[in-house]
Design a protein around this motif. Structure first.
Motif, PDB file in Angstrom:
ATOM      1  N   GLY A   2       9.116  -7.237  -6.110  1.00 35.65           N
ATOM      2  CA  GLY A   2       8.784  -7.056  -4.870  1.00 35.65           C
ATOM      3  C   GLY A   2       8.673  -6.090  -4.133  1.00 35.65           C
ATOM      4  N   ARG A   3       8.792  -4.852  -5.007  1.00 36.65           N
ATOM      5  CA  ARG A   3       7.716  -3.966  -4.904  1.00 36.65           C
ATOM      6  C   ARG A   3       6.998  -3.158  -5.450  1.00 36.65           C
ATOM      7  N   ALA A   4       7.352  -3.896  -6.898  1.00 33.63           N
ATOM      8  CA  ALA A   4       5.847  -4.011  -7.673  1.00 33.63           C
ATOM      9  C   ALA A   4       4.888  -4.299  -7.139  1.00 33.63           C
ATOM     10  N   VAL A   5       4.534  -5.481  -6.558  1.00 30.18           N
ATOM     11  CA  VAL A   5       4.004  -6.282  -5.495  1.00 30.18           C
ATOM     12  C   VAL A   5       3.598  -4.925  -4.763  1.00 30.18           C
ATOM     13  N   HIS A   6       3.946  -4.630  -4.275  1.00 30.54           N
ATOM     14  CA  HIS A   6       3.388  -3.330  -3.015  1.00 30.54           C
ATOM     15  C   HIS A   6       2.954  -2.677  -3.711  1.00 30.54           C
ATOM     16  N   GLY A   7       3.143  -1.661  -4.627  1.00 34.70           N
ATOM     17  CA  GLY A   7       2.812  -0.822  -5.886  1.00 34.70           C
ATOM     18  C   GLY A   7       1.285  -1.873  -5.841  1.00 34.70           C
ATOM     19  N   PHE A   8       0.566  -2.758  -6.921  1.00 39.83           N
ATOM     20  CA  PHE A   8      -0.427  -3.282  -7.094  1.00 39.83           C
ATOM     21  C   PHE A   8      -1.298  -3.452  -5.542  1.00 39.83           C
ATOM     22  N   VAL A   9      -0.864  -3.899  -4.295  1.00 40.85           N
ATOM     23  CA  VAL A   9      -1.911  -3.846  -3.613  1.00 40.85           C
ATOM     24  C   VAL A   9      -2.079  -2.642  -2.786  1.00 40.85           C
ATOM     25  N   ILE A  10      -1.218  -1.868  -2.793  1.00 40.94           N
ATOM     26  CA  ILE A  10      -1.540  -0.012  -2.732  1.00 40.94           C
ATOM     27  C   ILE A  10      -2.660   0.151  -3.393  1.00 40.94           C
ATOM     28  N   ARG A  11      -3.040  -0.234  -5.156  1.00 40.28           N
ATOM     29  CA  ARG A  11      -3.783   0.470  -5.640  1.00 40.28           C
ATOM     30  C   ARG A  11      -4.979  -0.648  -5.374  1.00 40.28           C
ATOM     31  N   ARG A  12      -4.684  -1.380  -5.556  1.00 42.42           N
ATOM     32  CA  ARG A  12      -5.754  -2.403  -4.932  1.00 42.42           C
ATOM     33  C   ARG A  12      -6.939  -2.121  -3.626  1.00 42.42           C
ATOM     34  N   GLY A  13      -5.680  -1.242  -3.032  1.00 44.03           N
ATOM     35  CA  GLY A  13      -6.384  -1.066  -1.418  1.00 44.03           C
ATOM     36  C   GLY A  13      -6.738  -1.733  -0.831  1.00 44.03           C
ATOM     37  N   TRP A  14      -6.181  -2.128  -0.658  1.00 47.80           N
ATOM     38  CA  TRP A  14      -6.016  -4.329   0.156  1.00 47.80           C
ATOM     39  C   TRP A  14      -5.187  -4.588   1.468  1.00 47.80           C
ATOM     40  N   LEU A  15      -4.852  -3.334   1.718  1.00 44.62           N
ATOM     41  CA  LEU A  15      -3.574  -2.873   3.095  1.00 44.62           C
ATOM     42  C   LEU A  15      -5.081  -2.285   3.851  1.00 44.62           C
ATOM     43  N   GLU A  16      -5.967  -1.478   3.317  1.00 43.79           N
ATOM     44  CA  GLU A  16      -6.927  -1.605   4.651  1.00 43.79           C
ATOM     45  C   GLU A  16      -7.762  -2.311   4.493  1.00 43.79           C
ATOM     46  N   GLU A  17      -7.912  -3.293   4.078  1.00 43.56           N
ATOM     47  CA  GLU A  17      -8.580  -4.314   3.339  1.00 43.56           C
ATOM     48  C   GLU A  17      -8.324  -5.196   4.988  1.00 43.56           C
ATOM     49  N   ASP A  18      -7.231  -5.843   4.868  1.00 41.35           N
ATOM     50  CA  ASP A  18      -6.655  -7.358   5.425  1.00 41.35           C
ATOM     51  C   ASP A  18      -4.651  -6.830   6.671  1.00 41.35           C
ATOM     52  N   VAL A  19      -4.590  -7.196   7.645  1.00 35.34           N
ATOM     53  CA  VAL A  19      -4.213  -6.375   7.940  1.00 35.34           C
ATOM     54  C   VAL A  19      -2.717  -7.589   7.363  1.00 35.34           C
ATOM     55  N   VAL A  20      -3.848  -9.311   6.994  1.00 36.35           N
ATOM     56  CA  VAL A  20      -2.692 -10.544   6.894  1.00 36.35           C
ATOM     57  C   VAL A  20      -1.493  -9.961   5.180  1.00 36.35           C
ATOM     58  N   ILE A  21      -2.307  -8.765   4.631  1.00 36.87           N
ATOM     59  CA  ILE A  21      -1.137  -8.679   3.381  1.00 36.87           C
ATOM     60  C   ILE A  21      -0.203  -7.766   3.946  1.00 36.87           C
ATOM     61  N   GLY A  22      -0.200  -7.360   4.318  1.00 34.35           N
ATOM     62  CA  GLY A  22       0.134  -5.861   5.138  1.00 34.35           C
ATOM     63  C   GLY A  22       1.305  -6.144   5.980  1.00 34.35           C
ATOM     64  N   ASN A  23       1.003  -8.005   6.940  1.00 33.48           N
ATOM     65  CA  ASN A  23       1.670  -8.596   7.541  1.00 33.48           C
ATOM     66  C   ASN A  23       2.932  -8.963   6.577  1.00 33.48           C
ATOM     67  N   ALA A  24       2.318  -9.426   5.516  1.00 29.62           N
ATOM     68  CA  ALA A  24       3.239 -10.233   3.680  1.00 29.62           C
ATOM     69  C   ALA A  24       4.064  -9.442   3.996  1.00 29.62           C
ATOM     70  N   LEU A  25       4.300  -7.945   3.427  1.00 33.18           N
ATOM     71  CA  LEU A  25       4.713  -7.528   3.005  1.00 33.18           C
ATOM     72  C   LEU A  25       6.259  -6.898   3.923  1.00 33.18           C
ATOM     73  N   VAL A  26       5.451  -6.561   5.152  1.00 36.22           N
ATOM     74  CA  VAL A  26       6.444  -6.612   6.642  1.00 36.22           C
ATOM     75  C   VAL A  26       7.331  -7.987   6.108  1.00 36.22           C
TER      76      VAL A  26
END
Length: 817
Positions: free
Chosen positions: A361-385
DNA sequence: TTAGGGTTAG
């Protein structure tokens, strides 16, 4: 390009492999022989060459060839290049080519406009149209100009302006333009305007119908969309792949399995199953129906699969609680080399949440951060929460939430649900209140479904009723999920009558509201009524599910209905084919154990096909306590501490069993065990509502403004209780202290403080309602019986398990807690 | 030579 190479003399062909790049070679070869140039430009079929341009590089070579051949001003060929570069994603080459065409015609302009739109440069496309309109001359926008511009308007706010242009030029009846207008208005939620364009059309093609149908769907008018589809069929227009892929999500939304399957048959009959969109829509629809086999059948039969196909099949398994299979499909996706996008990752986050895999799960979080997807779409952030909340790591969930660049209503709902589901009701309520301060966030159905259970948990009836009032105004309480939360809230806040009357007001075609009302009746000890409602449910044709049986079995167990419980348990397996899970077994152990049939309870535990967990051994242990069976109790406690040695409540239970049979050395042993393990008790609290204020008491509270009066009242009560025969049961005190101190500890238990405060704050003989976050302590239970008799009050205590109605020295639970 | 309407979401 290869067809061109074949034309070349073998002598020159030899040098190609050495002299690269091709562009240079073409230049040298052809510029030296002007006659050949003429010859070649006559025999080369450029259409074929355009066809083979599947990458930017090959297109560049063709571009160079055209220049070499002196075709620079061939507007047809270069207009094609403008489109080609844009299709291949190279907008700068596209616009550079456009700029070099000296005698641009309307095809050229249209191609560039469409190129900008295709590459997401909406503002540039609008500017280009303005430029076109401003230049004098004969080149004017035509039918072809507006559909792409209208598409751009979906992302901008110039829709009205463009519609004016369209009207001015008299293009609104063109089927392409009209379809774009319908689409545009629908996207802005102006369905009325979309519909007007639709009905005003003199001629409609299948695209017009599709635009109207999808427009209605996207605005949540699913039933109307199906109505339009019927009219379309009646007018003899046949569904195409676009119609099908727009309508299948509607069937899914309406849970209309029959229509969905009929459309699938249509797809097969008309050979539409080679379309990727259609297949993807079918997979999604079957997934929403929970028909995974059908979804997979469609997926397996696909000859071409795209990213959406893989995302859909992964989400299908993930959303139907089969994370392991979902993960296998993700591996399959990687195997064929399809790159995941952020929606794949949204599913992955949910998968690892379900699998409780914290590390990945944490690795997925890291992957999202590296891709910069948290800034792109709120959906992915919500999915992590959501993922962190499911992993039980609510602090991480909160950190991600705080870091979100944008928060929408779902971000808040996810956080509130996360707190509530991790047992942090007051944090959930705080989050809800903070959300209320954000003016831009409008609460929705999901918000009610997340906050109401938190209110139920702490017994905040007033706040729950406030929400009910708010929902009545817009009829949102008729939503079955919201209504179910309200029923649950009323049930858990002691308002069974309100729960019942609401239940009869709302639609009840699914098991969801039935389960809630059966469970409410159960915790109030109304087992017979719960059974009657279950029978009503069956006679109304509602299908019971595994949750129905949990509610029902627990209702039977709370009311001691052993035979009825056994009947339900058998029926669940034989008639419904539901395999009992740990919760069902827990209810049955409770049921047999409480009725004194400890042997049967133990038999069930021993013969379960699943490994018993702490709740099962806990239920058996509680039964041993009631019936004073120290032998089986010792065995059960042994097993219990092996699977859960952290729950201090169980140590209390064990100590109590030993004390009741006079095994004091056992009591001492358990106490030292608890002490050695450094167990800290979950802080117990009790609340009582006085007026509109919720007063919360923790054990031993000394800080309440009316502290002195409360303890004074308790001393008076104790004296009266003792005169009536009350003896404090010290086995509920784990601390190793002197007896008088133990009595003091019992007296200052949170439930007793709350009751005493209730007594001094309300008129004589009025009822007192108490909430306790844990199970009510045995000694407090006994004491409350005395207090109800002495004060002639009804005392209603809701603990984490059920309601206890104390009246005239008796408790409705029959001394089982 | 140029164009529309479509599938996946927390």
């Amino acid at each position: 390009m290869f067809s061109l190479l074949r034309l070349l003399p073998p002598r020159n062909f030899k040098s190609i492999s050495k002299v690269s790049p091709l562009q240079r070679w073409i230049h040298r070869t052809f510029s030296s022989a002007a006659a050949s140039l003429q010859h070649i430009s006559h025999i080369v079929d450029f259409k074929v060459l355009f066809h083979s341009c599947t990458t930017v590089n090959v297109t560049k070579q063709l571009h160079a060839l055209l220049l070499v051949l002196g075709k620079a001003q061939d507007v047809v060929l270069f207009t094609k290049l403008v489109t080609l570069y844009a299709t291949l994603g190279d907008l700068s080459l596209s616009s550079a080519t456009f700029k070099h065409i000296r005698r641009k015609n309307i095809y050229t302009w249209n191609s560039m406009v469409a190129a900008y739109v295709r590459c997401g440069r909406y503002r540039d496309s609008m500017d280009l149209v303005s430029e076109l309109l401003s230049i004098p001359g004969t080149v004017r926008p035509d039918f072809y100009t507006f559909p792409p511009v209208l598409k751009a308007c979906v992302h901008l706010v110039d829709g009205e302006k463009i519609h004016c242009w369209v009207l001015k030029m008299g293009f609104e009846h063109d089927v392409y333009v009209a379809a774009s207008l319908i689409h545009l208005y629908s996207r802005f939620g102006v369905v009325g305007a979309a519909h007007k364009v639709f009905v005003d059309m003199p001629v409609r093609d299948v695209g017009s119908w599709n635009a109207m149908i999808s427009g209605l769907c996207q605005n949540g008018n699913a039933a109307e969309a199906l109505g339009v589809l019927d009219r379309m069929k009646a007018e003899g227009v046949k569904m195409d792949t676009v119609t099908v892929s727009s309508v299948l999500p509607v069937c899914a939304q309406l849970n209309d399995v029959v229509s969905g399957v009929l459309i699938h048959l249509y797809v097969i009959k008309h050979g539409l199953e080679s379309d990727v969109f259609v297949c993807n829509a079918l997979i999604n629809m079957y997934s929403k129906f929970g028909r995974l086999q059908d979804a997979q059948m469609v997926f397996d039969a696909m000859k071409v699969r795209d990213l959406v196909s893989w995302n859909s099949v992964i989400a299908a398994y993930e959303q139907n609680n089969e994370p392991v299979t979902a993960l296998e499909f993700f591996k399959g996706m990687q195997f064929v080399g399809t790159q995941p996008d952020f929606l794949t990752v949204v599913s992955l986050a949910s998968i690892f949440g379900q699998l409780s895999d914290w590390l990945i799960g944490r690795a997925v979080h890291g992957f999202v951060i590296r891709r910069g997807w948290l800034e792109e779409d709120v959906v992915i952030g919500n999915a992590l929460v959501n993922m962190y909340a499911k992993l039980g790591s609510i602090d991480s969930a909160h950190v991600v939430f705080e870091q979100l660049p944008v928060r929408d209503v779902i971000s808040w709902n996810t956080l509130i649900t996360g707190y509530a589901q991790n047992g942090l009701a007051s944090e959930a309520i705080d989050a809800y209140n903070m959300m209320g301060e954000c003016r831009t966030i409008v609460p929705n159905q999901g918000t009610w479904v997340s906050i109401l259970p938190a209110y139920s948990h702490v017994g905040a009836l007033q706040q729950g009723m406030k929400i009910h009032g708010r929902l009545i105004k817009n009829c949102a309480y008729l939503d079955v999920f919201v209504a179910t939360c309200l029923i649950d809230m009323y049930g858990k806040c002691g308002r069974l009558e309100d729960a019942m009357s609401l239940f009869y007001e709302i639609p009840r075609e699914t098991s969801v509201p039935w389960n809630a009302i059966i469970s409410s009746l159960g915790i109030h000890g109304h087992g017979e009524e719960a059974l009657q409602l279950f029978k009503d449910m069956l006679s109304e044709g509602v299908k019971a599910d595994h949750i129905t049986f949990i509610s029902l079995l627990s209702a039977c167990s709370h009311s001691g209905l052993v035979d009825e419980g056994q009947w339900c348990f058998d029926m669940m397996q034989k008639e419904y084919g539901i395999k009992p899970n740990l919760k069902h077994y827990g209810c049955m152990v409770d049921l047999f154990g409480r009725a004194g049939n400890l042997e049967k309870a133990y038999d069930l535990v021993s013969n379960m096909p699943v490994q018993a967990d702490a709740s099962i051994w806990g239920a058996l242990l509680a039964a041993c306590r009631i019936h004073g069976n120290a032998e089986l109790g010792t065995f059960a406690s042994d097993r219990l501490l092996k699977v859960d040695s952290e729950n201090v409540g169980y140590y209390v239970l064990i100590s109590n069993i030993y004390a009741n049979v006079g095994k004091w050395e056992g009591v001492v042993k358990v106490r030292s065990l608890a002490r050695d393990r450094g167990l800290r008790k979950t802080p117990g609290w009790s609340s009582v509502v006085i007026g509109n204020v919720v007063e919360v008491f923790y054990a031993g509270n000394q800080t309440h403004p009316q502290c002195t009066e409360i303890y004074k009242e308790l001393r008076v009560l104790i004296a009266k209780m003792k005169s009536l025969g009350y003896v404090p049961d010290y086995s509920f005190v784990l601390q190793d202290v002197e007896d008088d101190e133990k009595e003091q500890i019992l007296t200052s238990h949170s439930e007793r403080l709350a009751i005493a405060f209730g007594i001094i704050s309300t008129p004589p003989k009025s009822p007192i309602r108490i909430f306790k976050n844990l199970r009510v302590c045995g000694d407090c239970h006994n004491a409350t019986k005395y207090i109800s008799k002495i004060t002639e009050r009804n005392i209603i205590v809701r603990d984490s398990n059920r309601f206890h109605h104390f009246k005239d020295g008796i408790c409705s639970c029959g001394d089982y807690w």
